[in-house]
Every structure is written in C-alpha cells, then in structure tokens.
Design an enzyme around this catalytic site. Structure first.
Site, short mmCIF file in Angstrom:
data_model
loop_
_atom_site.label_atom_id
_atom_site.label_comp_id
_atom_site.label_asym_id
_atom_site.label_seq_id
_atom_site.Cartn_x
_atom_site.Cartn_y
_atom_site.Cartn_z
N ASP A 284 -4.75 3.32 -1.83
CA ASP A 284 -5.80 3.61 -0.85
C ASP A 284 -6.30 5.04 -1.02
OD1 ASP A 284 -6.18 1.26 0.77
OD2 ASP A 284 -4.16 1.56 1.54
N MET B 249 -12.08 4.02 -0.58
CA MET B 249 -12.75 4.17 0.72
C MET B 249 -13.48 5.50 0.72
SD MET B 249 -9.91 2.57 3.30
CE MET B 249 -8.47 2.91 2.28
N MET C 115 -9.07 7.79 0.25
CA MET C 115 -9.96 8.07 1.38
C MET C 115 -10.55 9.47 1.27
SD MET C 115 -7.53 6.69 4.44
CE MET C 115 -6.50 5.24 4.24
N MET D 42 -11.33 -6.52 5.27
CA MET D 42 -10.54 -5.61 6.09
C MET D 42 -10.23 -6.26 7.44
SD MET D 42 -9.90 -3.02 4.22
CE MET D 42 -9.04 -2.14 5.54
N ASP E 284 -6.51 -6.94 4.04
CA ASP E 284 -5.80 -5.66 4.20
C ASP E 284 -5.88 -5.22 5.65
OD1 ASP E 284 -4.79 -3.10 4.11
OD2 ASP E 284 -6.25 -2.32 2.69
N SER F 172 0.84 -1.19 0.00
CA SER F 172 0.00 0.00 0.00
C SER F 172 0.87 1.24 0.00
CB SER F 172 -0.91 0.02 1.23
OG SER F 172 -1.56 1.27 1.34
N HIS G 202 -1.07 -1.19 -4.26
CA HIS G 202 -2.37 -0.95 -3.63
C HIS G 202 -2.53 0.54 -3.40
CE1 HIS G 202 -5.91 -2.34 -1.40
NE2 HIS G 202 -5.64 -1.38 -0.54
N HIS H 42 -8.30 0.84 -4.03
CA HIS H 42 -9.26 0.66 -2.93
C HIS H 42 -9.91 2.00 -2.63
CE1 HIS H 42 -9.80 -0.64 1.58
NE2 HIS H 42 -10.95 -0.49 0.94
#
Length: 214
Positions: free
Chosen positions: A34, A67, A36, A136, A174, A7, A32, A65
């Site tokens: 992330d 989020m 957010m 998760m 993850d 990540s 990865h 990913h």
C-alpha cells in the site's frame, strides 16, 4: 478457494523483514504493498525504496496498490522482478486508458481500484484492458477499519460482467476482511483478498490465513 495478499501496511515496521518472512512461510499468495501520498488519501505510507529493500526476501509476487495522485509519474519506480500487479485508482487518473497502457508497457499487469463511493459502471469502457479490479471495502488510507458490506454488490457486478462478456480480469477486495467475514466476499465471487491487521495482528497467523482463504 480465494487467494490472499497480506498488506504490509499492518506489519511491524521495526521488524518488517521478519514479519514478511513469517507470513511468507504460511501459504500466502502475494504481498500487498500500500503506497499512499497524503493527497488521494489522508495518510502517507512509504515509497519505492522501502519496497525495493524487500526484494531480497520476497518469495511471492508484489501486488502494488498506488493510492497516489497522477500515479503515472511513479509507476516505473515500482517495477521490479517481484512486481506482478500495479493497481491505480480510477479517481486519481486523468487518462486511465493511457495509465493502463503504461503499466503494460513497463511489463506489469494493470489493476484499477474504485473507492466505496464510486459506481462500478465507471470501469465499463476499460474492462477489456484491466487485469485486476480492486474493490475497496473501506475508505482507503488507514488499516483496521470495519468492512463495508455495500462493497458486495460491486463485487457481484464485476463477477456478472466477467461471466457475460468473458473478461479475463481477477477481482480483489481490500478493507476490513477477517476470518469471520471473509465468507461474504468469497460467496460474492472474489478471487483475491487483501488482509492486513487480520493477518499481522493475529495470535495464530496460520489459522487466520487459512480461514480467510478456505
């Protein structure tokens, strides 16, 4: 052997390109990403502009990913030649089936993630259309958290469903995975492991990556 997706949230953003080039030279399978929004999770990371800036150095596919709330608003922004998976949260979608269909329409594989407090059974009606399930093993939003072992029965649930009904999805985990505990999720049957601080903060990144994968 499991695959690994470091990540980039745990990379040094002052030297992001160098960090990514470094881990790519050490037998990783994905990056990865992330993303957010400060709403679905209590943190803000970065948007598509940062991700796209990595296209010229990325040598492995993106495992993205999202989020974020109502992710369908932004999925198109994360489609690039390097994008393989786009994962959204079950908890963030008003119409999960439509969101999965949109990801496929835009040319990516569709992943769905569930938080630690969400039952795995909520995905039963979607398993035929999902390419990746992300379990998760920490509360999403911050790196460096401790692995939650109650994620293991969820992994096993999806492994059993896959075997019984011949589904084609891969299973990803993850949160809090490191060289010392990676065997727990591998024994449970996970296919892809996300590791952030365990890779980017390791004194020997090659050892960390190999130990997590082996």
């Amino acid at each position: 052997m499991a695959k690994i997706a470091p990540s980039i949230l745990s990379a040094d953003f002052a030297r992001l390109g160098e960090d990514i080039s470094d881990v790519q030279s050490r037998n990783i399978d994905y990056l990865h990403i992330d993303v957010m929004d400060g709403m679905l999770v209590p943190n803000i990371s970065f948007g598509p502009a940062v991700m796209k800036s990595l296209n010229r150095i990325a040598k492995v596919p993106y495992d993205i990913h999202l989020m974020i709330e109502r992710p369908e608003r932004y999925i198109n922004e994360f489609i690039t030649e390097n994008t393989e998976f786009i994962t959204v949260h079950y908890e963030a979608c008003d119409d999960l089936a439509a969101t999965i269909a949109l990801i496929h329409k835009l040319g990516a594989k569709a992943g769905v993630s569930i938080k630690p407090g969400t039952s795995p059974e909520v995905l039963d009606d979607f398993l035929n259309d999902i390419d990746l399930i992300l379990v998760m093993s920490v509360e999403p939003g911050f790196g460096g958290q401790k692995f939650m072992e109650n994620s293991i029965p969820k992994i096993q649930y999806f492994v059993d469903k896959k075997r019984m009904d011949n589904y084609q999805y891969i299973i990803e985990v993850d949160g809090g995975i490191n060289p010392e505990n990676a065997y727990l999720v591998k024994e449970a049957g996970v296919d892809l492991i996300v590791a952030g601080s365990a890779v980017f903060n390791a004194k020997d990144r090659t050892y960390a990556i190999e130990k997590i994968k082996e």
